[in-house]
Design a protein around this motif. Sequence first.
Motif, PDB file in Angstrom:
ATOM      1  N   LYS A  85       1.253   4.337  -2.744  1.00 35.97           N
ATOM      2  CA  LYS A  85       1.048   5.733  -2.341  1.00 35.97           C
ATOM      3  C   LYS A  85       2.345   6.542  -2.376  1.00 35.97           C
ATOM      4  O   LYS A  85       2.312   7.768  -2.338  1.00 35.97           O
TER       5      LYS A  85
ATOM      6  N   SER B 224       0.828  -1.206   0.000  1.00 37.01           N
ATOM      7  CA  SER B 224       0.000   0.000   0.000  1.00 37.01           C
ATOM      8  C   SER B 224       0.860   1.253   0.000  1.00 37.01           C
ATOM      9  O   SER B 224       0.591   2.224  -0.727  1.00 37.01           O
TER      10      SER B 224
ATOM     11  N   GLY C 296      -4.110   1.323  -3.038  1.00 38.37           N
ATOM     12  CA  GLY C 296      -3.353   1.600  -1.821  1.00 38.37           C
ATOM     13  C   GLY C 296      -4.161   2.142  -0.669  1.00 38.37           C
ATOM     14  O   GLY C 296      -3.590   2.446   0.388  1.00 38.37           O
TER      15      GLY C 296
ATOM     16  N   ALA D 279       4.038  -5.367  -4.335  1.00 42.02           N
ATOM     17  CA  ALA D 279       3.410  -4.096  -4.687  1.00 42.02           C
ATOM     18  C   ALA D 279       3.057  -4.058  -6.172  1.00 42.02           C
ATOM     19  O   ALA D 279       1.994  -3.557  -6.557  1.00 42.02           O
TER      20      ALA D 279
END
Length: 772
Positions: free
Chosen positions: A95, A91, A122, A112
Amino acid sequence: MVKKSSRKSEINVVDLDHDSTTELIYEKGSLREFPLSQLSDQVSQGRLNTTTKEKLLLLCLTLVALFVRTRNLQTPNQVVFDEVHFGGFASKYIKGNFFMDVHPPLAKLLYAMIAFLGGFNGDFTFEKIGNVYPSNVPYVLMRQFAAFAGVGTVVLMYLSLRATGCKPVVCFVTSLLLIFESANATIDRYILLDSPLLFFIAAATYSYLKLEACKPFSLKWYKALISTGICLGCAVSSKWVGLFTVAWIGVCTAIRLWFVIGDLNVSAKSVVNQALLRFFVILGTTAAIYLSSFYVHFHILTHEGDGASFLSSPFRSTFDDTSVPKSTYADVGVSSIVTFKHLSSPEGYLHSHDHLYEGGSNQQQVTLYPYIDDNNKWTLELYNDSSEPLKFVPILDGTKIRLKHMMTSRRVHSHDIRPVVSGSDWQNEASCYGYEGFDGDPNDDFIVEIVKDKSVPGIAQERVRAIDTVFRLHHAMTGCYLFSHDTRLPKWGFEQNEVTCAKSGIESLSYWYIEQNQNIYLSQRKAETVSYSAPGFWKKLVELNKVMWKVNSGLTQHHVYESQPHSWPSLLRGISYWKGEHTQVYLLGNPVVWWIASFIFLPFALYVVVQIIRWQYGSSVGNNSVLFNFNICTFEFVLGWFIHYFPSFLMGRQMFMHHYLPALYFGILALGQTLEMIHSYLFKRNRYLSYAFFSALLAAAVYSFFQRDPLMYANTWTFVKCESSKWLRGWDYDCKIYPAEEPPAAVVSIPQQPEPTINFDDAVQVPSRDEL
């Protein structure tokens, strides 16, 4: 000059036939016989090329592994174990928020990427175990990545054993044992680092073994050489455990080169070239992968997240939204409002707040705080005059000053009272003392001592300048220096780092500099400003790795599911991953596979002792190709088990059973070599006995696996079956959550709000500002 003998007429071929994947060829030299270090083309191709029948075996292995690893991955539909951390890191990557973790970034980057490709934005933070996954979180896809890595590890085990000369049936049986190893099956089902790590370790192992089976300096040899470096780089870039694999391959390479040196047909130049190429190509490729993973890591994390407090201010200044001031007034003078930054680790700001010590003088606390805050601001006063000067008065080397806390109007103070926590004779308490209208007393006086060799050359070595000048604060009355270290205050001190006044100790822990500087006389004119020099990639890399090492070493708090390394081979206890109302996930190895693989070194050690005794009495112990191959390969794999296991005893941090899994992988490889010796040597004349033995071993492993499969798949169970599955007292999974009898045939739903298991592991849990 020694004339080379003909392979057909003068080569002594021992125990070699057309079907064999092992060989031991001696050639006569002028003074001695010597074994050839290079496999014949026939044997090399037999080890590295897969026949149609073998492809069918690999297909069968893949299908079984897929069934075991990917079955019902959507259950539980909640955050499990350290998915809290590694899902949360995915997450933060999406971000772009910086986080602190003790592991290198590659495996986390892969998770990711999978999440991003699956449409994850995210927003879900994986906050705690038991949180239900929203529909827009591709958690099943992320778990599939781990599962496919586990399937790949199974295939690589087969290929690795084939590369050492094991027969296809032995490779097949050993790989099935890995499939039904319960701990591996469990970690391959969740968003954890262990599955990709083991895959990369297995890939590096196979590449190395393939390298040994190839003809030196051939195209295949170069491909295997580069592949070994790439796979090692991926392993090290996922977890530092991969460094143990690097060490293992290094030791094994030295052993193999010793045989090459003993081969009189190989020139000294060839030996040197092999050694240099192995060293530089493997280590160079490994380093390149490691550096590249951090380069991508820094490139993606451009925002100052919750992990930035672990970093230095110059590092933090590189973030797009940094809270560190871009610039500040350079000259520091009387009445300046400043923040003091501790130069050495731990880095933080001199801080105080309106809370008192619970002990000692019971005066106001002085601490080291990692975040920027108004309670970090201090006003500089002369020791004998607290009034505002009429012009700018610089702080020079040797100036005696007082530090007045802006928010509470109390001054930093020290006296001959021991600190509440440290309590050392060489440390005095540092506190804030004063009241309305109080002008201070001599115990508030500190002398500025500029550390010239740490300050920027020039004017910063003569008078205090923000950022550029490093100094110590020498208490005038007692002779101690304002000091901070790793010791933390209890909860009444918000677990912030203790600040004391030390008469000895590590000098660098008393180094300070000023980060923010405000002065009314400087703001009235165009005064000089100063800012941090943004560190480059190398400086950021070195700093982050040092912090990772320090944080990892500091994970020493007791946890209910931690275990000691000596208990791992015996499988004395597992780990609770997740618990629902009537289901749970509990990490536990398959005792049949686990115990045999963990203690396979004992019969091998006994075998080595017997062989040495036989050799001492004149018997030949190196004239059978199967036994010779068994000796070398089993020794290498037992060595791999030892190198991945023994360092655990040297670590002072929390340790858990899953840290043993890389060592277990090598234990299973050693088990495969033992099965090969049984099949191709002990039962060579009656293979049906070996088939019967293999069948019995597999049956026991499969039975043990399915006896406890509800712990892996979070399936329903009964209390009676659960209790009967506990072979050891330490297996403390909770059987009370299950009904006494089988539930009726109905859909069993996963509870929405289960009782969460305490999350833990070697990932870093960064405290919030409120907790600090």
